[in-house]
Design an enzyme around this catalytic site. Structure first.
Site, mmCIF file in Angstrom:
data_model
loop_
_atom_site.group_PDB
_atom_site.id
_atom_site.type_symbol
_atom_site.label_atom_id
_atom_site.label_comp_id
_atom_site.label_asym_id
_atom_site.label_seq_id
_atom_site.Cartn_x
_atom_site.Cartn_y
_atom_site.Cartn_z
ATOM 1 N N ASN A 1 0.858 -1.179 0.000
ATOM 2 C CA ASN A 1 0.000 0.000 0.000
ATOM 3 C C ASN A 1 0.894 1.229 0.000
ATOM 4 O O ASN A 1 1.977 1.232 0.583
ATOM 5 C CB ASN A 1 -0.885 0.008 1.252
ATOM 6 C CG ASN A 1 -1.874 1.169 1.238
ATOM 7 O OD1 ASN A 1 -2.340 1.584 0.172
ATOM 8 N ND2 ASN A 1 -2.155 1.706 2.406
ATOM 9 N N HIS B 1 1.038 5.257 1.060
ATOM 10 C CA HIS B 1 0.339 6.128 1.992
ATOM 11 C C HIS B 1 0.999 7.503 1.985
ATOM 12 O O HIS B 1 2.233 7.603 2.088
ATOM 13 C CB HIS B 1 0.371 5.534 3.410
ATOM 14 C CG HIS B 1 -0.420 6.315 4.394
ATOM 15 N ND1 HIS B 1 -1.797 6.341 4.395
ATOM 16 C CD2 HIS B 1 -0.031 7.133 5.397
ATOM 17 C CE1 HIS B 1 -2.217 7.146 5.357
ATOM 18 N NE2 HIS B 1 -1.166 7.625 5.993
ATOM 19 N N SER C 1 4.999 6.954 2.171
ATOM 20 C CA SER C 1 5.474 5.636 2.623
ATOM 21 C C SER C 1 4.916 4.533 1.735
ATOM 22 O O SER C 1 3.785 4.647 1.247
ATOM 23 C CB SER C 1 5.024 5.366 4.068
ATOM 24 O OG SER C 1 5.415 6.413 4.931
ATOM 25 N N ASP D 1 -2.552 0.737 7.953
ATOM 26 C CA ASP D 1 -1.251 1.357 7.636
ATOM 27 C C ASP D 1 -0.198 1.027 8.687
ATOM 28 O O ASP D 1 0.650 1.865 9.027
ATOM 29 C CB ASP D 1 -1.416 2.882 7.495
ATOM 30 C CG ASP D 1 -2.394 3.242 6.371
ATOM 31 O OD1 ASP D 1 -3.175 4.185 6.558
ATOM 32 O OD2 ASP D 1 -2.369 2.550 5.333
HETATM 33 C C1 GRF Z 1 -2.590 8.557 -2.909
HETATM 34 O O1 GRF Z 1 -1.907 9.602 -2.228
HETATM 35 C C2 GRF Z 1 -2.671 7.346 -2.031
HETATM 36 O O2 GRF Z 1 -1.531 7.107 -1.242
HETATM 37 C C3 GRF Z 1 -3.823 7.719 -1.146
HETATM 38 O O3 GRF Z 1 -4.767 8.301 -2.018
HETATM 39 C C4 GRF Z 1 -4.057 8.896 -3.091
HETATM 40 C C5 GRF Z 1 -4.585 8.298 -4.357
HETATM 41 O O4 GRF Z 1 -4.301 9.194 -5.366
HETATM 42 N N1 GRF Z 1 -4.359 6.553 -0.480
HETATM 43 P P1 GRF Z 1 -4.498 8.723 -6.896
HETATM 44 O O5 GRF Z 1 -5.865 8.064 -6.968
HETATM 45 O O6 GRF Z 1 -3.379 7.768 -7.203
HETATM 46 O O7 GRF Z 1 -4.404 10.005 -7.674
#
Ligand code: GRF
Length: 196
Positions: free
Chosen positions: A105, A107, A134, A143
């Protein structure tokens, strides 16, 4: 290495991964993109000719029922790695157990700081001068899995959630692409991840 990516939103991080994987010599390929809704980001997969699938969360009576259908789709694809890139759903323990540690994942915070669905907003509200991005292995927590890569990102005084997230995402993308590359080459062993 075959990679399946799961999204819920705009998929800008997915797009970066699709672009990287289309470079000659990149050691991994994106074999499917899935979503829990008709996410805008699915268009990026279609642009790259990558099959997509949707398992609408709202079509299922429970998170577990939704995850069972998602799990069947993933079993059919049988990827070597699953990447959650903006999937805004927690996966039930049964699905995590089926795939961990070959499920990552990204984050938008410097974990363990600011976990959860609003990491960018929480960092801003906390008034910190730096946050981060991260890449972790998904475990049963929110997370809380082993950190594979992370990097600090400055918070500027006039930042909004959007401007801060926009500064974090390019870092997230770079870390994610590098982690996928290192897993594909065997340089990074998910069974014994050493945080570099
Ligand atoms: C990313 O920052 C991801 O880490 C978080 O939501 C955002 C998704 O952005 N969970 P995208 O859909 O890739 O533009």
């Amino acid at each position: 290495l075959s990679v399946a990516v799961l999204i819920s939103g705009t998929g800008s991080n997915l797009r970066a991964l699709l672009e990287a994987a289309s470079e000659p010599g990149f050691p991994a390929r994106i074999v499917a993109v899935g979503a829990d809704r008709d996410a805008d980001g699915l268009a990026h997969a279609r642009d790259f000719g990558v099959p997509t699938f949707v398992v609408p969360f709202r079509d299922h009576p429970s998170r577990e029922a939704w995850a069972e259908e998602l799990g069947r789709r993933l079993d059919d694809i049988a990827p070597g790695l699953i990447v959650l890139s903006g999937l805004m759903r927690l996966l039930p323990p049964a699905l995590v157990a089926r795939w961990s540690p070959r499920i990552l994942n990204t984050h938008p915070a410097y974990l363990p700081e600011f976990p959860g669905a609003h990491g960018v907003r929480d960092a801003l509200a906390a008034g910190v001068s730096q946050t981060g991005a991260s890449v972790i292995v998904v475990d049963d927590g929110v997370d809380t899995g082993p950190i594979l890569a992370q990097e600090r990102v400055p918070v500027l005084p006039d930042d909004t959630e959007d401007s801060l997230h926009a500064r974090i995402k390019p870092v997230e993308r770079r870390l994610l692409i590098d982690v996928v590359r290192r897993i594909a080459t065997g340089e990074l062993d998910l069974a014994a991840p050493a945080h570099t």
